[in-house]
Design a protein around this motif. Structure first.
Motif, PDB file in Angstrom:
ATOM      1  N   ALA A 150      21.765  18.682 -14.026  1.00  0.00           N
ATOM      2  CA  ALA A 150      23.030  19.306 -13.657  1.00  0.00           C
ATOM      3  C   ALA A 150      22.939  20.815 -13.805  1.00  0.00           C
ATOM      4  O   ALA A 150      22.783  21.331 -14.911  1.00  0.00           O
ATOM      5  CB  ALA A 150      24.159  18.746 -14.514  1.00  0.00           C
ATOM      6  N   THR A 151      23.003  21.538 -12.700  1.00  0.00           N
ATOM      7  CA  THR A 151      22.805  22.995 -12.711  1.00  0.00           C
ATOM      8  C   THR A 151      23.999  23.738 -13.299  1.00  0.00           C
ATOM      9  O   THR A 151      23.878  24.888 -13.696  1.00  0.00           O
ATOM     10  CB  THR A 151      22.563  23.499 -11.281  1.00  0.00           C
ATOM     11  N   SER A 152      25.167  23.085 -13.365  1.00  0.00           N
ATOM     12  CA  SER A 152      26.345  23.769 -13.902  1.00  0.00           C
ATOM     13  C   SER A 152      26.194  24.071 -15.386  1.00  0.00           C
ATOM     14  O   SER A 152      26.884  24.937 -15.917  1.00  0.00           O
ATOM     15  CB  SER A 152      27.597  22.912 -13.677  1.00  0.00           C
ATOM     16  N   LEU A 153      25.281  23.340 -16.048  1.00  0.00           N
ATOM     17  CA  LEU A 153      25.085  23.539 -17.474  1.00  0.00           C
ATOM     18  C   LEU A 153      23.771  24.252 -17.769  1.00  0.00           C
ATOM     19  O   LEU A 153      23.349  24.330 -18.903  1.00  0.00           O
ATOM     20  CB  LEU A 153      25.118  22.200 -18.217  1.00  0.00           C
ATOM     21  N   TYR A 168      22.537  17.020 -18.268  1.00  0.00           N
ATOM     22  CA  TYR A 168      22.172  15.650 -17.905  1.00  0.00           C
ATOM     23  C   TYR A 168      21.588  15.605 -16.503  1.00  0.00           C
ATOM     24  O   TYR A 168      21.800  16.513 -15.685  1.00  0.00           O
ATOM     25  CB  TYR A 168      23.395  14.735 -17.991  1.00  0.00           C
ATOM     26  N   LEU A 169      20.850  14.539 -16.230  1.00  0.00           N
ATOM     27  CA  LEU A 169      20.335  14.290 -14.887  1.00  0.00           C
ATOM     28  C   LEU A 169      21.455  13.723 -14.040  1.00  0.00           C
ATOM     29  O   LEU A 169      22.203  12.842 -14.484  1.00  0.00           O
ATOM     30  CB  LEU A 169      19.158  13.319 -14.935  1.00  0.00           C
ATOM     31  N   ASP A 237      29.863  12.980  -9.375  1.00  0.00           N
ATOM     32  CA  ASP A 237      28.481  12.523  -9.375  1.00  0.00           C
ATOM     33  C   ASP A 237      28.298  11.480 -10.467  1.00  0.00           C
ATOM     34  O   ASP A 237      29.249  11.034 -11.090  1.00  0.00           O
ATOM     35  CB  ASP A 237      27.500  13.692  -9.545  1.00  0.00           C
ATOM     36  N   TYR A 238      27.060  11.084 -10.692  1.00  0.00           N
ATOM     37  CA  TYR A 238      26.736  10.095 -11.728  1.00  0.00           C
ATOM     38  C   TYR A 238      25.719  10.694 -12.685  1.00  0.00           C
ATOM     39  O   TYR A 238      24.770  11.368 -12.275  1.00  0.00           O
ATOM     40  CB  TYR A 238      26.153   8.829 -11.109  1.00  0.00           C
ATOM     41  N   LYS A 239      25.939  10.447 -13.969  1.00  0.00           N
ATOM     42  CA  LYS A 239      24.967  10.827 -14.988  1.00  0.00           C
ATOM     43  C   LYS A 239      23.925   9.717 -15.097  1.00  0.00           C
ATOM     44  O   LYS A 239      24.258   8.557 -15.270  1.00  0.00           O
ATOM     45  CB  LYS A 239      25.654  11.030 -16.333  1.00  0.00           C
ATOM     46  N   VAL A 240      22.659  10.108 -14.998  1.00  0.00           N
ATOM     47  CA  VAL A 240      21.565   9.146 -15.042  1.00  0.00           C
ATOM     48  C   VAL A 240      20.842   9.278 -16.371  1.00  0.00           C
ATOM     49  O   VAL A 240      20.473  10.389 -16.784  1.00  0.00           O
ATOM     50  CB  VAL A 240      20.565   9.384 -13.889  1.00  0.00           C
ATOM     51  N   SER A 241      20.648   8.158 -17.054  1.00  0.00           N
ATOM     52  CA  SER A 241      19.983   8.187 -18.360  1.00  0.00           C
ATOM     53  C   SER A 241      19.171   6.917 -18.555  1.00  0.00           C
ATOM     54  O   SER A 241      19.341   5.926 -17.849  1.00  0.00           O
ATOM     55  CB  SER A 241      21.013   8.332 -19.491  1.00  0.00           C
ATOM     56  N   GLY A 242      18.281   6.961 -19.536  1.00  0.00           N
ATOM     57  CA  GLY A 242      17.436   5.809 -19.831  1.00  0.00           C
ATOM     58  C   GLY A 242      16.040   6.246 -20.210  1.00  0.00           C
ATOM     59  O   GLY A 242      15.523   7.256 -19.709  1.00  0.00           O
ATOM     60  N   ASP A 243      15.411   5.488 -21.113  1.00  0.00           N
ATOM     61  CA  ASP A 243      14.064   5.846 -21.569  1.00  0.00           C
ATOM     62  C   ASP A 243      13.051   5.840 -20.433  1.00  0.00           C
ATOM     63  O   ASP A 243      12.027   6.534 -20.504  1.00  0.00           O
ATOM     64  CB  ASP A 243      13.609   4.877 -22.666  1.00  0.00           C
TER      65      ASP A 243
END
Length: 308
Positions: A150-153, A168-169, A237-243
């Protein structure tokens, strides 16, 4: 003698028939129907009686039966071949029928889209899904989506990407909906991550064996080969997470959040110099040396340095 006369008359017998007045004594013994002439079968029996006895010996009958059995075997083989060909024809007919039904169903869900050159000439023809507005792929086709931080952060400082700890992605909402549709229909989807150094990493997130849990207003999950990727709806949008998306030790990264737990993202000058030395040895490809040297200058996931 009488037998010699019979033999002479037998030799003069035509392939058709013999009249009653011309049949010899032996030939009349083979006139089974008693019509005064020998038909084709009776004549064949007479020809087998080479000794002029008026009957066939056991040896002749045995030879005749052998020919009959062999003929029956050939006939049985021909029947099996004919049955096999008939089954093959039925299978091909059903296959063509199934293909026709599939084509009819596919034509309802897809449209054909062509491109045009500047001269108005059409080229290419792609099948487009009416629902997703995307190209229809085969079972072996791979789709790829781009995941970005996320480029806003994030703020670029001194040509380096500096992101807040809660960055976050992210993936656009429309892309996520299309991606889950593909996963639910058994398509293979990869996530592509491009780092600031130019390195690209592709990760398979779903295939025909993936467990898909889609929730439009809450967390959605893809579980593939024991690793879970989570998609949480954010603002647009959606935040993407996971190992499965995290980088392992010695792999390229931009920020600490790109790395697994207990790993930090920073530049190791020793590793960079060693990498650049290897690039400079490529004397057979001097045009690649500069690009190789530049690609070495990037951050990697490493064990956090311990202050003594």
């Amino acid at each position: 003698s009488a037998s010699e006369d019979d033999g002479a008359q037998s030799d003069n017998t035509s392939a058709g028939s013999r009249k009653a007045g011309r049949l010899s004594t032996v030939s009349r013994m083979y006139d089974i129907r008693g019509d005064g002439e020998l038909d084709e079968a009776e004549l064949a029996m007479r020809h087998m009686d080479t000794s002029g006895r008026g009957y066939l010996t056991n040896e002749k009958v045995y030879q005749l039966m052998q020919d009959h059995v062999q003929t029956q075997r050939k006939l049985f083989q021909f029947k099996r071949i004919i049955i096999g060909l008939a089954v093959l024809v039925v299978i091909l007919a059903l296959s063509n029928l199934g293909t026709s039904f599939a084509a009819a169903i596919l034509s309802k869900d897809t449209v054909t889209k062509t491109e045009e050159t500047s001269d108005g000439e059409e080229f290419g023809a792609d099948l487009i899904d009416k629902k997703t507005k995307e190209k229809v792929g085969t079972q072996t086709a791979n789709d790829s989506i781009e995941v970005n931080r996320a480029t806003s952060l994030c703020i670029e400082e001194d040509s380096e990407l500096n992101c807040a700890t809660d960055s976050y992605l992210s993936v656009p909402e429309s892309v996520v909906e299309s991606m889950f549709y593909k996963c639910l229909t058994g398509r293979t989807v990869n996530v592509a991550r491009t780092f600031s150094s130019g390195h690209v990493k592709s990760i398979n997130i779903c295939s025909s064996s993936t467990n898909v849990e889609f929730n439009e207003f809450d967390r959605s999950t893809l579980e593939n080969y024991g690793e879970s990727i989570h998609f949480d709806p954010m603002d647009g949008d959606y935040k993407v997470s996971g190992d499965g998306l995290l980088q392992q030790e010695q792999e390229v990264c931009d920020v600490d959040e790109d790395c697994l737990v207990n790993l930090a993202c920073y530049k190791n000058q020793t590793s960079i110099i060693g990498c650049q030395d290897i690039c400079k040895r490529k004397r057979w490809a001097p045009h690649r040396v500069e690009a190789c040297v530049v690609s070495c200058d990037h951050s990697t996931c490493l064990q956090e340095a311990i202050d003594e």
